[in-house]
Design an enzyme around this catalytic site. Structure first.
Site, PDB file in Angstrom:
ATOM      1  N   CYS A   1      53.641  -0.955 131.067  1.00  0.00           N
ATOM      2  CA  CYS A   1      53.862  -0.546 129.801  1.00  0.00           C
ATOM      3  C   CYS A   1      52.354   0.463 129.813  1.00  0.00           C
ATOM      4  CB  CYS A   1      53.849  -1.178 128.655  1.00  0.00           C
ATOM      5  SG  CYS A   1      55.190  -2.365 128.740  1.00  0.00           S
TER       6      CYS A   1
ATOM      7  N   TYR B   1      53.464   5.601 142.591  1.00  0.00           N
ATOM      8  CA  TYR B   1      54.583   6.212 141.931  1.00  0.00           C
ATOM      9  C   TYR B   1      54.197   6.273 140.390  1.00  0.00           C
ATOM     10  CZ  TYR B   1      58.978   5.882 138.934  1.00  0.00           C
ATOM     11  OH  TYR B   1      59.646   6.020 138.126  1.00  0.00           O
TER      12      TYR B   1
ATOM     13  N   SER C   1      57.463  12.580 140.950  1.00  0.00           N
ATOM     14  CA  SER C   1      56.430  11.847 141.443  1.00  0.00           C
ATOM     15  C   SER C   1      55.909  12.045 142.943  1.00  0.00           C
ATOM     16  CB  SER C   1      56.811  10.332 141.168  1.00  0.00           C
ATOM     17  OG  SER C   1      58.326  10.221 141.634  1.00  0.00           O
TER      18      SER C   1
ATOM     19  N   CYS D   1      58.304  -7.635 142.662  1.00  0.00           N
ATOM     20  CA  CYS D   1      57.165  -7.557 141.932  1.00  0.00           C
ATOM     21  C   CYS D   1      57.234  -8.536 140.797  1.00  0.00           C
ATOM     22  CB  CYS D   1      56.847  -6.007 141.519  1.00  0.00           C
ATOM     23  SG  CYS D   1      55.235  -6.045 140.558  1.00  0.00           S
TER      24      CYS D   1
END
Ligand code: AMP
Ligand code: SF4
Length: 468
Positions: free
Chosen positions: A14, A252, A294, A393
């Site tokens: 976030c 990214y 990106s 992840c």
């Protein structure tokens, strides 16, 4: 690492922003969250404190949706924290951060970027002792640990809580008379310290400082707690630093105009990733295209290194949000065309290199290659400016289970054929490190989704069970 097929259990990466002691605190947090919008589009929230009174405004959706009536400007108080959430699940409004907790020593608001790897175990143990949880959020676990600490003083209670948790946390804690920023000992997520009009502020990325014209001071260090209050700024150690900054932030996640841990912009690093990729996997072509947004920096670097023209062959429709709803008549081609279109006149009859920043399930590359072929390219060579993502992840970036990762099931040659490219090459792990660090020393970087070497302990059994 045990030989198990893992499913990632933790879900949030976030953006956080906080400021202490500014007459327009709510408004500045609102602008800060705008700059951090790319870090999460699921929800947004701000909590401000005015002489002990906490006021919250939050909701689902983009910052502009949640604060559409200028609500942030009405949040009274000289200190505030805000949060934008990126979640792979369905967060409910009760989970939208910042969350406010009342306990015996007062009221606190918490905003967290990251994911704890031992939250489930702590939660279970607290529940067995009678604790009741209202949400699935990691920060409720942290709040319980603070409340149950033997210390009345917030800084000591927080240090106690942070001594128990493991994983990634760039955490802001707002109390009546202080704002505290904490970073896990690995420093997995970015957290920067700035100053605007004499007031200290914290942001996940420095691009938020640029928007509010704050001066960048430094990044919060791994294992550091920074306490801002009336008696100014104090730095405390909360754990033995063992730096492992997320390399995927460079690849990214972060915005190209942010500086992460150093003075180099993300754009410059991505350009180096592209140059390194060109050195490792050159190809003769008429044009280089980047997948917007990106991958544009890496595509520029790739094109520069090989003296091939960089062209705008793909255009993004920026008004299609992540929550776009599919029509009844399912059409995958139309779905991708809604988000991306090809400039036919640029690519027709040409041999093109399509650079993308990552390949996870292979869906994006496959769809874009098809679009390019439909537009009449002669050949399409795909170059990925990161190594194959081979492991999930657990630290807050939405990189899925082993099962969903295409490299689990296919060789590079098979992936090339699956996406329909004339050739496919990935950046090597050594090349990634060299582009980010400028040396071959990978010390201080997390590369776990590429090499499976996780920088914290992971309870693989629990993670697996949690996701069954
Ligand atoms: P995939 O289509 O599954 O191969 O995913 C690769 C594409 O997803 C690339 O175009 C990336 O730009 C994008 N991407 C990479 N990481 C993420 C993420 N955490 N969330 C959403 N998209 C991502
Ligand atoms: Fe970043 Fe990958 Fe490490 Fe997750 S596993 S923190 S995405 S480098």
């Amino acid at each position: 690492m045990p030989d198990v097929q893992l499913t990632k259990g933790l879900h949030e990466a976030c953006g956080v922003f906080g400021i202490y002691g500014h007459p327009h605190a709510g408004e500045l947090v609102y602008y800060g969250l705008h700059a951090l919008q790319h870090r999460g589009q699921e929800s947004a929230g701000i909590v401000a404190v005015d002489q002990g009174k906490f006021t919250t405004h939050k909701g689902m959706g983009l910052v502009t949706d949640v604060f559409r009536n200028g609500d942030a400007f009405d949040l009274s108080g000289e200190s505030a924290v805000g949060h934008v959430m990126y979640a792979n699940g369905s967060p409910t409004i009760t989970e939208v951060q910042p969350l406010v907790f009342k306990y015996r020593a007062g009221t606190i608001a918490l905003a967290h970027n990251g994911a704890l790897v031992n939250a489930a175990q702590i939660r279970r143990s607290l529940e067995l002792q009678g604790s009741i949880f209202q949400t699935n959020s990691d920060i409720e676990v942290i709040a319980h640990l603070i409340a149950r600490s033997p210390h009345d003083d917030l800084v000591s209670a927080l240090r106690h809580a942070l001594g128990v948790i493991e994983g990634s946390y760039a955490l802001l804690v707002l109390a009546e008379n202080k704002l505290i920023a904490c970073l896990d000992p690995q420093g997995l997520r970015p957290l920067a310290l700035g100053k605007v009009g004499g007031s200290y502020c914290f942001a996940s990325e420095t691009c938020a400082f640029d928007l509010i014209e704050a001066e960048y001071i430094r990044h919060v260090e791994p294992g550091e707690m920074v306490v801002v209050g009336q008696d100014q700024l104090r730095s405390l150690k909360i754990g033995e630093p063992s730096p492992a900054f997320c390399s995927f932030e460079y690849i990214y996640f972060a915005r190209p105009d942010s500086n992460l841990t150093s003075n180099t912009s993300v754009h410059q690093i991505r350009r180096k990733l592209g140059k390194q990729l060109a050195a490792e996997s050159p190809v003769e072509a008429d044009l280089v295209l980047g997948v917007p947004d990106s991958s544009l920096s890496a595509a520029i670097g790739y094109a520069e290194a090989l003296s091939i023209p960089f062209e705008m062959g793909l255009v993004k429709n920026r008004y299609v949000g992540r929550t776009f709803i599919q029509g009844k008549q399912e059409s995958r081609t139309r779905d991708v065309k809604l988000k991306l279109s090809v400039v036919r006149k640029v690519v027709e009859g040409k041999t093109v290199v399509m650079v993308d920043d990552s390949l996870i399930r292979g869906t994006t590359s496959r769809r874009i290659v098809r679009l390019l072929r439909d537009a009449g390219v002669k050949a399409v060579h795909v170059r990925i400016s990161s190594p194959p993502v081979a492991h999930p992840c657990f630290y807050g970036i939405d990189i899925s289970s082993h099962d969903e990762l295409i490299v689990t099931h296919k060789s590079v040659a098979e992936i090339q054929s699956y996406i329909g490219a004339d050739s496919l090459e990935f950046l090597t792990i050594d090349g990634l490190v060299r582009a980010i660090r400028g040396t071959n020393d990978n010390h201080g970087l997390c590369l776990a989704c590429f090499n499976g070497k996780y920088p914290t302990t992971i309870d693989f059994q629990t993670e697996e069970a949690q996701n069954e």
